[in-house]
Design an enzyme around this catalytic site. Structure first.
Site, PDB file in Angstrom:
ATOM      1  N   ASP A 108     131.236  55.450  64.531  1.00  0.00           N
ATOM      2  CA  ASP A 108     130.724  56.333  63.477  1.00  0.00           C
ATOM      3  C   ASP A 108     131.765  57.399  63.121  1.00  0.00           C
ATOM      4  OD1 ASP A 108     128.190  54.980  63.669  1.00  0.00           O
ATOM      5  OD2 ASP A 108     127.991  56.011  65.590  1.00  0.00           O
ATOM      6  N   HIS A 149     123.273  57.046  67.722  1.00  0.00           N
ATOM      7  CA  HIS A 149     123.950  56.008  66.947  1.00  0.00           C
ATOM      8  C   HIS A 149     122.875  55.222  66.193  1.00  0.00           C
ATOM      9  CE1 HIS A 149     126.443  52.758  65.623  1.00  0.00           C
ATOM     10  NE2 HIS A 149     125.690  51.895  66.273  1.00  0.00           N
TER      11      HIS A 149
HETATM   12  P1  NDP Z   1     126.557  39.112  70.002  1.00  0.00           P
HETATM   13  O1  NDP Z   1     125.152  38.623  69.835  1.00  0.00           O
HETATM   14  O2  NDP Z   1     127.671  38.414  69.292  1.00  0.00           O
HETATM   15  O3  NDP Z   1     126.920  39.074  71.541  1.00  0.00           O
HETATM   16  C1  NDP Z   1     126.139  39.602  72.533  1.00  0.00           C
HETATM   17  C2  NDP Z   1     126.553  38.874  73.809  1.00  0.00           C
HETATM   18  O4  NDP Z   1     125.960  39.537  74.885  1.00  0.00           O
HETATM   19  C3  NDP Z   1     126.094  37.421  73.842  1.00  0.00           C
HETATM   20  O5  NDP Z   1     127.115  36.613  74.366  1.00  0.00           O
HETATM   21  C4  NDP Z   1     124.882  37.520  74.766  1.00  0.00           C
HETATM   22  O6  NDP Z   1     124.603  36.314  75.432  1.00  0.00           O
HETATM   23  C5  NDP Z   1     125.364  38.559  75.719  1.00  0.00           C
HETATM   24  N1  NDP Z   1     124.323  39.213  76.503  1.00  0.00           N
HETATM   25  C6  NDP Z   1     123.081  39.560  76.120  1.00  0.00           C
HETATM   26  N2  NDP Z   1     122.430  40.139  77.129  1.00  0.00           N
HETATM   27  C7  NDP Z   1     123.297  40.176  78.173  1.00  0.00           C
HETATM   28  C8  NDP Z   1     123.214  40.633  79.505  1.00  0.00           C
HETATM   29  N3  NDP Z   1     122.084  41.172  79.955  1.00  0.00           N
HETATM   30  N4  NDP Z   1     124.299  40.550  80.307  1.00  0.00           N
HETATM   31  C9  NDP Z   1     125.443  39.989  79.829  1.00  0.00           C
HETATM   32  N5  NDP Z   1     125.558  39.505  78.593  1.00  0.00           N
HETATM   33  C10 NDP Z   1     124.514  39.576  77.770  1.00  0.00           C
HETATM   34  O7  NDP Z   1     126.522  40.655  69.731  1.00  0.00           O
HETATM   35  P2  NDP Z   1     127.726  41.605  69.339  1.00  0.00           P
HETATM   36  O8  NDP Z   1     128.881  41.368  70.249  1.00  0.00           O
HETATM   37  O9  NDP Z   1     127.957  41.532  67.868  1.00  0.00           O
HETATM   38  O10 NDP Z   1     127.041  43.023  69.634  1.00  0.00           O
HETATM   39  C11 NDP Z   1     126.751  43.464  70.946  1.00  0.00           C
HETATM   40  C12 NDP Z   1     125.945  44.741  70.897  1.00  0.00           C
HETATM   41  O11 NDP Z   1     126.715  45.796  70.356  1.00  0.00           O
HETATM   42  C13 NDP Z   1     124.684  44.672  70.055  1.00  0.00           C
HETATM   43  O12 NDP Z   1     123.630  45.311  70.759  1.00  0.00           O
HETATM   44  C14 NDP Z   1     125.039  45.482  68.831  1.00  0.00           C
HETATM   45  O13 NDP Z   1     123.888  46.063  68.232  1.00  0.00           O
HETATM   46  C15 NDP Z   1     125.926  46.518  69.438  1.00  0.00           C
HETATM   47  N6  NDP Z   1     126.771  47.251  68.500  1.00  0.00           N
HETATM   48  C16 NDP Z   1     127.009  48.583  68.774  1.00  0.00           C
HETATM   49  C17 NDP Z   1     127.796  49.365  67.949  1.00  0.00           C
HETATM   50  C18 NDP Z   1     128.018  50.829  68.255  1.00  0.00           C
HETATM   51  O14 NDP Z   1     128.653  51.509  67.446  1.00  0.00           O
HETATM   52  N7  NDP Z   1     127.535  51.370  69.361  1.00  0.00           N
HETATM   53  C19 NDP Z   1     128.416  48.775  66.744  1.00  0.00           C
HETATM   54  C20 NDP Z   1     128.158  47.382  66.556  1.00  0.00           C
HETATM   55  C21 NDP Z   1     127.345  46.654  67.418  1.00  0.00           C
HETATM   56  P3  NDP Z   1     123.470  35.313  74.828  1.00  0.00           P
HETATM   57  O15 NDP Z   1     124.103  34.664  73.640  1.00  0.00           O
HETATM   58  O16 NDP Z   1     123.234  34.375  75.963  1.00  0.00           O
HETATM   59  O17 NDP Z   1     122.291  36.131  74.459  1.00  0.00           O
END
Ligand code: NDP
Length: 328
Positions: free
Chosen positions: A161, A189
């Site tokens: 942000d 956020h």
């Molecule tokens: P994706 O869906 O591409 O990836 C998330 C990954 O995390 C997947 O591989 C998923 O596995 C895995 N995962 C889910 N739960 C767990 C767990 N308990 N332990 C380990 N791995 C896990 O998401 P993004 O990478 O695009 O985004 C990740 C997060 O970041 C989201 O919550 C998003 O909202 C947040 N975000 C935050 C921002 C900020 O400014 N703070 C900005 C942009 C995004 P599986 O496929 O098996 O579910």
């Protein structure tokens, strides 16, 4: 060359994971003389495991001189054992028909378990950034679940942000981002965040002397607040490269210092500016010697006070909702 440090990344098979891991391994996060051992925590789901295998093959193929170890696990304690830095990126996305409360609850369970594992096995000096949303509240849960670690070990990512805010000012004024300082983002956020230019400078001049108050109120603040959803609309997927870059910026400055620059971090409040103690709130901070200090002594006009009260109320309601089912 320094002794290698351990870096744990959760959700490494996801989009943000993919845009973060290669930069950590290249030295962009901890410096060109700091070897790293990467520990990747992913779920057992076969699609994620397959994607992770490919990511690890690519990491090997980069032959990064600083990458001194690479492993993946589905076991939290193995992932966090003796870790120096933890990037908690994996989180449950909002699925169809899911209410906000369902999302909070699903993520509360994840961050409660991860906080407990960090408490048990991480280095006492661990630095944790929570990226997975709702990141402030998830960081608060992890912190509360780790009573033997200092609350100062935990942070949430608001740097994206702040980067967005600086970039908007750069675009408007024509000044390079590096000439824009003291931009703050306060609070959660979420769209209630408050991007604040009242202390900002552009080429050494007060931003509020250069920029029109109406532009700040009607364009700048909403643009920064809604940038995430605009990117989803345009790209068909959420911000990943810019989120990864912000996570790297946040950890680099925390570990190596921000050289006097204000950096916005979601950190547990110490009571500054009347924010209740412990609530993970976006504050302008300055980092030095592996620590951060919240910038003190800033004043707010009535409009700023109202914006801060709004984002604070949202965070308090998230915390209260989570308290109801986690007993923290
Ligand atoms: P994706 O869906 O591409 O990836 C998330 C990954 O995390 C997947 O591989 C998923 O596995 C895995 N995962 C889910 N739960 C767990 C767990 N308990 N332990 C380990 N791995 C896990 O998401 P993004 O990478 O695009 O985004 C990740 C997060 O970041 C989201 O919550 C998003 O909202 C947040 N975000 C935050 C921002 C900020 O400014 N703070 C900005 C942009 C995004 P599986 O496929 O098996 O579910």
């Amino acid at each position: 060359m320094k002794t290698p440090v351990r870096v744990t990344v959760t959700g490494p098979a996801g989009q943000i994971g993919y845009s973060t891991l290669f930069r950590i391994a290249s030295g962009a996060m901890l410096g060109p003389d700091q070897p790293v051992e990467l520990r990747l925590l992913e779920r057992t789901n076969s699609t994620s495991q397959s994607a992770l295998k490919g990511v690890m093959m690519e990491l090997e193929d980069c032959a990064f001189p600083l990458l001194h170890g690479l492993m993946s696990t589905t076991d939290q304690k193995e992932a966090f054992r003796d870790t120096d830095y933890a990037l908690l990126i994996g989180a449950r996305p909002r699925g169809p028909g899911m209410e906000r409360a369902d999302l909070l609850e699903a993520n509360a369970q994840i961050f409660n378990t991860q906080g407990r594992a960090l408490d048990e096995v991480a280095k006492r000096s661990v630095k944790v950034i929570v990226v997975g949303n709702p990141c402030n509240t998830n960081a608060w849960i992890a912190m509360k679940s780790a009573p033997s670690l200092s609350p100062k070990c935990f942070s949430a990512m608001l740097r994206l942000d702040q980067n967005r805010a600086r970039a908007q000012v750069a675009k408007k004024t024509g000044a390079p981002v590096s000439h824009i300082h003291q931009v703050a983002v306060w609070g959660n956020h979420s769209p209630t965040m408050f991007p604040d230019l009242s202390a900002a400078t552009v080429d050494g001049r007060k931003a509020t002397d250069i920029l029109d108050a109406a532009w700040i109120r009607d364009e700048f603040i909403p643009t920064v607040a809604k940038r995430g959803s605009e990117i989803i609309k345009a790209r068909g997927a959420s911000s990943a490269a810019s989120a990864g870059a912000a996570a790297i910026d946040h950890m680099r400055d925390w570990a190596l210092g921000s050289a006097g620059e204000w950096v916005t971090m979601g950190v547990p409040s110490d009571g500054s500016y009347g924010i209740p103690e412990g609530l993970v709130f976006g504050f302008p901070c300055v980092c030095r010697n592996g620590d951060y200090d919240i910038v003190q002594g800033l004043g707010f006009d009535d409009e700023a006070k109202a914006r801060i009260a709004k984002t604070l109320a949202e965070l308090e309601s998230e915390r209260d909702a989570v308290k109801a089912f986690l007993k923290l």
